[in-house]
Design a protein around this motif. Structure first.
Motif, short mmCIF file in Angstrom:
data_model
loop_
_atom_site.label_atom_id
_atom_site.label_comp_id
_atom_site.label_asym_id
_atom_site.label_seq_id
_atom_site.Cartn_x
_atom_site.Cartn_y
_atom_site.Cartn_z
N LYS A 1 -9.54 52.90 22.62
CA LYS A 1 -10.39 52.94 21.44
C LYS A 1 -10.72 54.39 21.10
O LYS A 1 -11.18 55.14 21.96
N SER A 2 -10.47 54.78 19.87
CA SER A 2 -10.65 56.14 19.35
C SER A 2 -9.58 57.11 19.83
O SER A 2 -9.62 58.30 19.52
N GLY A 3 -8.59 56.62 20.59
CA GLY A 3 -7.50 57.47 21.05
C GLY A 3 -6.39 57.58 20.03
O GLY A 3 -6.46 57.04 18.91
N ALA A 4 -5.33 58.27 20.41
CA ALA A 4 -4.19 58.51 19.51
C ALA A 4 -3.46 57.21 19.19
O ALA A 4 -3.41 56.28 19.99
N ALA A 5 -2.88 57.18 18.00
CA ALA A 5 -2.11 56.02 17.56
C ALA A 5 -0.75 55.99 18.25
O ALA A 5 -0.19 57.03 18.61
N GLU A 6 -0.22 54.79 18.40
CA GLU A 6 1.14 54.58 18.91
C GLU A 6 1.92 53.86 17.82
O GLU A 6 1.57 52.73 17.45
N ARG B 1 -7.39 48.01 24.28
CA ARG B 1 -7.70 47.32 25.53
C ARG B 1 -8.53 48.20 26.46
O ARG B 1 -9.06 47.72 27.46
N PHE B 2 -8.62 49.48 26.13
CA PHE B 2 -9.39 50.42 26.95
C PHE B 2 -10.49 51.02 26.09
O PHE B 2 -10.29 51.30 24.90
N VAL B 3 -11.64 51.26 26.71
CA VAL B 3 -12.77 51.85 25.99
C VAL B 3 -13.50 52.80 26.93
O VAL B 3 -13.63 52.52 28.14
N VAL B 4 -13.94 53.92 26.40
CA VAL B 4 -14.72 54.88 27.17
C VAL B 4 -16.20 54.57 26.97
O VAL B 4 -16.65 54.33 25.85
N LEU C 1 -2.74 57.31 25.21
CA LEU C 1 -2.61 56.38 26.34
C LEU C 1 -1.38 55.53 26.13
O LEU C 1 -1.24 54.86 25.09
N ARG C 2 -0.47 55.53 27.10
CA ARG C 2 0.78 54.78 26.99
C ARG C 2 1.05 54.02 28.29
O ARG C 2 0.80 54.52 29.39
N GLU C 3 1.62 52.84 28.13
CA GLU C 3 1.96 52.03 29.29
C GLU C 3 3.35 52.38 29.79
O GLU C 3 4.28 52.58 29.00
N ASP C 4 3.50 52.45 31.11
CA ASP C 4 4.80 52.66 31.76
C ASP C 4 5.21 51.32 32.35
O ASP C 4 4.68 50.88 33.37
N TRP D 1 4.39 47.60 39.08
CA TRP D 1 2.97 47.54 38.77
C TRP D 1 2.72 48.05 37.35
O TRP D 1 3.47 48.87 36.83
N ARG D 2 1.67 47.56 36.73
CA ARG D 2 1.29 48.03 35.40
C ARG D 2 0.65 49.41 35.54
O ARG D 2 -0.44 49.55 36.05
N LEU D 3 1.37 50.42 35.07
CA LEU D 3 0.93 51.80 35.20
C LEU D 3 0.71 52.38 33.82
O LEU D 3 1.48 52.11 32.89
N TRP D 4 -0.34 53.20 33.70
CA TRP D 4 -0.67 53.82 32.43
C TRP D 4 -0.75 55.34 32.60
O TRP D 4 -1.14 55.82 33.66
N HIS D 5 -0.39 56.05 31.54
CA HIS D 5 -0.47 57.51 31.52
C HIS D 5 -1.40 57.92 30.37
O HIS D 5 -1.18 57.52 29.21
N LEU D 6 -2.43 58.68 30.69
CA LEU D 6 -3.37 59.19 29.69
C LEU D 6 -3.18 60.69 29.59
O LEU D 6 -3.30 61.41 30.58
N ASP D 7 -2.88 61.15 28.38
CA ASP D 7 -2.49 62.54 28.19
C ASP D 7 -3.27 63.18 27.04
O ASP D 7 -3.52 62.53 26.02
N ARG D 8 -3.64 64.43 27.23
CA ARG D 8 -4.18 65.24 26.14
C ARG D 8 -3.30 66.47 26.02
O ARG D 8 -3.20 67.25 26.98
#
Length: 271
Positions: free
Chosen positions: A12-17, A34-37, A58-61, A66-73
């Motif tokens: 939520k409020s993160g970059a668009a995909e 699905r994620f919120v700060v 935020l992108r899913e790998d 396992w369900r792995l996520w990468h959060l990048d700035r």
């Protein structure tokens, strides 16, 4: 008319995909918001107060077991984490809605706290959101209030003709579905639309705040207060609010269907 863009926002409020195709469920697009700060006492944090959040991608790998996520700035590093339905549950709040969500990890919390300059936690809604909105009679994600947001390219073009700089992009308005081929502001008269083989009801027009003034590429608010300043002149409704885009719900929200860029769009009912 056709669907020209599909965008989701895992954070939520993160970059668009940008997507070419995506499945649709009761709570909206798969993996959308699905994620919120959250900050102290579980209250949600958004780009309204922290515009730099729009640069958090935020992108899913899905390559591993396992369900792995990468959060990048960009230029400031990244962090990876896995989600777990057995994680600690936290009480959180999105606008007036209070519900529970799952914690992610202490490492993700610390990383985000450093990025935002305040203590925060990252929460995941899980496979099934605990948030239920009486006004639409269904569960929703961490979106502001409705599962989906529709925007019309011609309406943005009309708005840009009214603004001094005329350089505003659709990404400033953060829609899920973007359509072309309609007249500007034609959506004001629509009640139901069919996109591909999915029928949607237009619940309400979307009220706007200063968040539309954020440039997603920089994560900074524009100094000229545009396009909200122009919206206040040309799109102020009787409720005193300014509006752009429409909130949608699927007529049959429990059917898992697929939307694709290029899908035809047809108005099924007018107001």
């Amino acid at each position: 008319m056709q669907l020209t863009h599909l965008w989701r926002y895992p954070l939520k409020s993160g970059a668009a995909e940008a997507l070419e195709a995506v499945t649709l469920g009761e709570e909206g697009l798969t993996q959308d918001r699905r994620f919120v700060v959250v900050a102290a006492r579980g209250k949600f944090v958004t780009a309204r107060t922290h515009p730099q959040m729009q640069r958090l991608a935020l992108r899913e790998d899905a390559s591993g077991q396992w369900r792995l996520w990468h959060l990048d700035r960009p230029e400031l590093g990244s962090i990876s984490f896995a989600t777990n339905e057995q994680s600690e549950r936290l009480d959180i709040q999105v606008w007036a809605d209070q519900f529970s969500a799952l914690s992610v990890s202490a490492e993700a919390d610390a990383w985000l706290s450093e990025q935002l300059g305040m203590p925060v936690r990252l929460c995941w809604l899980g496979e099934r959101s605990e948030r239920y909105r009486e006004v639409i009679g269904q569960r929703v994600s961490a979106a502001d209030g409705f599962p989906l947001l529709l925007a019309n390219e011609a309406s943005l073009e009309a708005l840009n003709r009214e603004t001094p700089t005329a350089d505003h992009g659709m990404d400033q308005f953060r829609p899920n579905l973007v359509i072309s081929g309609a007249q500007a502001w034609a959506e004001d008269g629509w009640q139901e639309v069919m996109i591909g083989d999915v029928r949607f009801r237009l619940v309400s027009s979307c009220t706007r705040c200063a968040m539309v003034n954020v440039d997603p590429a920089t994560g900074e608010k524009r100094g000229d207060r545009e396009p909200l300043k122009t919206l206040a002149r040309v799109r102020r409704f009787e409720d005193g609010q300014v509006h752009f885009g429409y909130n949608l719900v699927a007529v049959e929200p429990n059917r898992h269907q697929t939307l694709r860029v290029g899908d035809p769009v047809e108005v099924m009912a007018f107001k």
